[in-house]
Design a protein around this motif. Structure first.
Motif, PDB file in Angstrom:
ATOM      1  N   GLY A  29      24.342 -18.363  28.722  1.00  0.00           N
ATOM      2  CA  GLY A  29      25.074 -17.139  29.035  1.00  0.00           C
ATOM      3  C   GLY A  29      24.811 -16.774  30.491  1.00  0.00           C
ATOM      4  O   GLY A  29      24.266 -17.570  31.269  1.00  0.00           O
ATOM      5  N   GLY A  30      25.198 -15.549  30.856  1.00  0.00           N
ATOM      6  CA  GLY A  30      24.996 -15.113  32.228  1.00  0.00           C
ATOM      7  C   GLY A  30      23.530 -15.177  32.627  1.00  0.00           C
ATOM      8  O   GLY A  30      23.190 -15.664  33.715  1.00  0.00           O
ATOM      9  N   HIS A  31      22.650 -14.712  31.736  1.00  0.00           N
ATOM     10  CA  HIS A  31      21.237 -14.610  32.108  1.00  0.00           C
ATOM     11  C   HIS A  31      20.590 -15.977  32.223  1.00  0.00           C
ATOM     12  O   HIS A  31      19.813 -16.230  33.149  1.00  0.00           O
ATOM     13  N   GLU A  52      23.004 -24.965  25.789  1.00  0.00           N
ATOM     14  CA  GLU A  52      23.971 -23.989  25.262  1.00  0.00           C
ATOM     15  C   GLU A  52      24.594 -24.544  23.979  1.00  0.00           C
ATOM     16  O   GLU A  52      25.147 -25.645  23.995  1.00  0.00           O
ATOM     17  N   LYS A  53      24.518 -23.765  22.918  1.00  0.00           N
ATOM     18  CA  LYS A  53      24.998 -24.305  21.637  1.00  0.00           C
ATOM     19  C   LYS A  53      26.518 -24.424  21.583  1.00  0.00           C
ATOM     20  O   LYS A  53      27.060 -25.250  20.861  1.00  0.00           O
ATOM     21  N   ASN A  60      28.273 -13.491  25.122  1.00  0.00           N
ATOM     22  CA  ASN A  60      28.616 -12.155  25.622  1.00  0.00           C
ATOM     23  C   ASN A  60      29.029 -12.140  27.084  1.00  0.00           C
ATOM     24  O   ASN A  60      29.760 -11.239  27.504  1.00  0.00           O
ATOM     25  N   VAL A  61      28.575 -13.125  27.855  1.00  0.00           N
ATOM     26  CA  VAL A  61      28.956 -13.094  29.274  1.00  0.00           C
ATOM     27  C   VAL A  61      30.471 -13.186  29.429  1.00  0.00           C
ATOM     28  O   VAL A  61      31.037 -12.640  30.379  1.00  0.00           O
ATOM     29  N   ASN A  64      32.255  -9.397  27.439  1.00  0.00           N
ATOM     30  CA  ASN A  64      31.981  -7.981  27.745  1.00  0.00           C
ATOM     31  C   ASN A  64      33.149  -7.333  28.474  1.00  0.00           C
ATOM     32  O   ASN A  64      34.125  -7.981  28.834  1.00  0.00           O
ATOM     33  N   THR A  65      33.010  -6.034  28.705  1.00  0.00           N
ATOM     34  CA  THR A  65      34.096  -5.268  29.323  1.00  0.00           C
ATOM     35  C   THR A  65      33.884  -5.120  30.838  1.00  0.00           C
ATOM     36  O   THR A  65      34.456  -4.230  31.450  1.00  0.00           O
ATOM     37  N   ILE A  67      31.809  -4.101  33.156  1.00  0.00           N
ATOM     38  CA  ILE A  67      31.402  -2.953  33.985  1.00  0.00           C
ATOM     39  C   ILE A  67      30.034  -3.200  34.616  1.00  0.00           C
ATOM     40  O   ILE A  67      29.101  -3.654  33.947  1.00  0.00           O
ATOM     41  N   VAL A 195      19.725 -25.436  19.941  1.00  0.00           N
ATOM     42  CA  VAL A 195      18.292 -25.555  19.658  1.00  0.00           C
ATOM     43  C   VAL A 195      18.065 -25.149  18.203  1.00  0.00           C
ATOM     44  O   VAL A 195      18.443 -24.044  17.790  1.00  0.00           O
ATOM     45  N   TYR A 353      23.791  -2.628  25.345  1.00  0.00           N
ATOM     46  CA  TYR A 353      25.169  -2.511  25.837  1.00  0.00           C
ATOM     47  C   TYR A 353      25.320  -2.997  27.277  1.00  0.00           C
ATOM     48  O   TYR A 353      26.441  -3.114  27.753  1.00  0.00           O
ATOM     49  N   GLY A 355      23.840  -5.627  29.433  1.00  0.00           N
ATOM     50  CA  GLY A 355      23.256  -6.814  30.055  1.00  0.00           C
ATOM     51  C   GLY A 355      24.127  -7.490  31.079  1.00  0.00           C
ATOM     52  O   GLY A 355      23.629  -8.265  31.893  1.00  0.00           O
ATOM     53  N   PHE A 356      25.426  -7.229  31.087  1.00  0.00           N
ATOM     54  CA  PHE A 356      26.262  -7.915  32.073  1.00  0.00           C
ATOM     55  C   PHE A 356      25.920  -7.443  33.479  1.00  0.00           C
ATOM     56  O   PHE A 356      25.699  -8.239  34.388  1.00  0.00           O
ATOM     57  N   LYS A 357      25.856  -6.138  33.652  1.00  0.00           N
ATOM     58  CA  LYS A 357      25.561  -5.604  34.989  1.00  0.00           C
ATOM     59  C   LYS A 357      24.185  -6.039  35.471  1.00  0.00           C
ATOM     60  O   LYS A 357      23.913  -6.094  36.653  1.00  0.00           O
TER      61      LYS A 357
END
Ligand code: FAD
Length: 403
Positions: A29-31, A52-53, A60-61, A64-65, A67, A195, A353, A355-357
């Protein structure tokens, strides 16, 4: 596409996994991708695999919306999200990829004197940390957003706390930009590689069992977001996290009318408008635990009601698409970036809510922790043992920010 979809070069390789890596990151993901990027770029650690599975951006990356903001109140959160904002501001130049970073401003509406006072306090805390914050009165908000229901009998809008530097970023481009940047520095991004187990010997992790066989590692870093508890269970690590679904919605394309990100202060609803014209909006999590990437109609109704209370004209708009993502909800609303009871196992989770930012700062601080075995100054507050020691960072990081 004008060339018949011919001649495209893949932006990153699809390597066969090596037998062993210095660092394995679970979760593309993003992180996870940002962590790999900064490990290679800032700390010279390049013998890294991201497992990455599914495919990059399927979590979620890419759900998300979009923001971004750094309008937080509390110590710990405030400097961390501001570091992230500063990294967003230079990110496209840094990884040479168009992520459509758009600092269009984020407005949190307030509807009562008490809420105004709370927002004033938060705005002051932001300014004390060098973060931009403006308190707008009703007339100023009306000039910017005349279509809001200012005279709503139950929730009249009194004003808004605005962060002008907040805004939106094209979310999947963030995954792609970090992936390409990490790959070009030698990181192996291995997709369709789930994994399924973590192997340990003498109290240390030695590698992971995957759908592509065993892969050894010197250090193992979890970045599995909504699946954090599932992965942590593989080493009997119990996390103060519950997984819930959060839904997002996109409307039919409309002429531009919402220039900013706007959040409702009297219910859980937030909205922005994409460059294609669709309204992108969402609200609260579905209230039950789930690992499904789809939600329930009761929450759809709840979000729609709050939306129409804020913008009555929304009742005429058709929703085109909706989806869900699995959220790692921590018990105080704040994340965890820390070492664990196992010496070479690292944890990045609890993004709730927001984690993207956090993606750039999370990747940067996590890479620092993994490379140096020392937390980065800015992420030091996000310790796992704060729950046992009663040192919560109690700031529900939701769009509408009630506190
Ligand atoms: P993910 O992209 O979910 O990455 C985790 C990856 O781990 C996944 O790709 C998954 O497939 C992989 N994985 C899991 N288990 C395994 C395994 N066993 N083996 C291998 N791989 C595995 N945040 C904001 O800041 N602003 C917003 O506007 C915003 N809106 C949101 C709206 C919605 C609908 C949702 C769902 C989330 C929103 N968020 C927002 C939150 C944000 O998207 C998340 O907190 C953040 O993306 C989580 O980090 P990530 O990108 O690494 O997660």
């Amino acid at each position: 596409a004008l060339r018949g979809n011919k001649g495209w070069a893949p932006a990153w390789r699809s390597p066969v996994p090596k037998n062993r890596y210095d660092v394995i990151i679970i979760g593309g993901g993003g992180h996870g991708l940002a962590t790999a990027y900064y490990l290679a770029k800032e700390f010279g650690v390049t013998n890294v695999a991201v497992l990455e599975k599914g495919y990059i951006g399927s979590g979620n990356v890419g759900r998300n919306t979009t923001i971004i903001r750094s309008n937080y109140l509390l110590q710990g959160n405030n400097p961390f999200y501001e570091l992230s904002m500063k990294l967003w501001e230079g990110l496209e130049q840094d990884f040479n990829f168009n992520a459509m970073v758009s600092q269009r401003g984020v407005l949190n509406l307030y509807h009562s004197d008490a809420q105004r006072d709370a927002y004033t306090r938060r705005g002051n805390a932001m300014r004390l940390h060098g973060v931009d914050a403006d308190l707008l009165d009703r007339n100023a908000v009306r000039q910017m957003l005349p279509f809001l229901d200012f005279d709503n009998a139950r929730f009249p809008i009194q004003g808004a706390l605005m962060q002008k530097r907040g805004g939106t970023v094209r979310h999947d481009a963030v995954a792609w930009g970090y992936a390409r940047g990490a790959d070009s520095r030698g990181v192996d991004i291995i997709q369709n590689c789930e994994v399924t187990g973590i192997r340990r010997e003498n109290g240390r992790v030695t590698g992971v069992e995957t759908s592509q066989g065993f892969i050894g590692c010197g250090k193992l870093a979890l970045a599995a977001a909504g699946n954090s508890t599932v992965v942590a269970d593989m080493v009997d690590l119990k996390l103060p996290i519950e997984s819930h679904v959060l839904q997002a919605f996109v409307s039919e394309g409309l002429k531009p009318f919402i220039d900013n990100v706007v959040t409702f202060g009297a219910g859980h609803f937030y909205v922005s408008q994409s460059d294609k014209g669709g309204l992108v909006f969402g609200g609260d999590i579905d209230g039950y635990n789930s690992y499904a990437q789809r939600g329930n109609l009761a929450t759809v109704e709840h979000v729609a009601e709050a939306g129409v209370a804020m913008i009555p004209a929304l009742s005429r708009v058709r929703v085109l698409r909706s989806w869900g993502g699995v959220m790692d909800m921590s018990m105080d609303g704040s994340p965890i970036i820390d070492r664990t009871h196992i010496d070479n196992l690292y944890l990045n989770a609890g993004w709730c809510y927001g984690g993207f930012k956090a993606t750039p700062a999370s990747g940067f601080c996590y890479a620092h922790l993994i490379a140096k075995n020392e937390p980065h100054e800015t992420g030091r507050a996000f310790r796992l043992d704060r729950f046992a020691r009663g040192r919560m960072i109690d700031e529900k990081g939701v769009g509408s920010q009630p506190n």
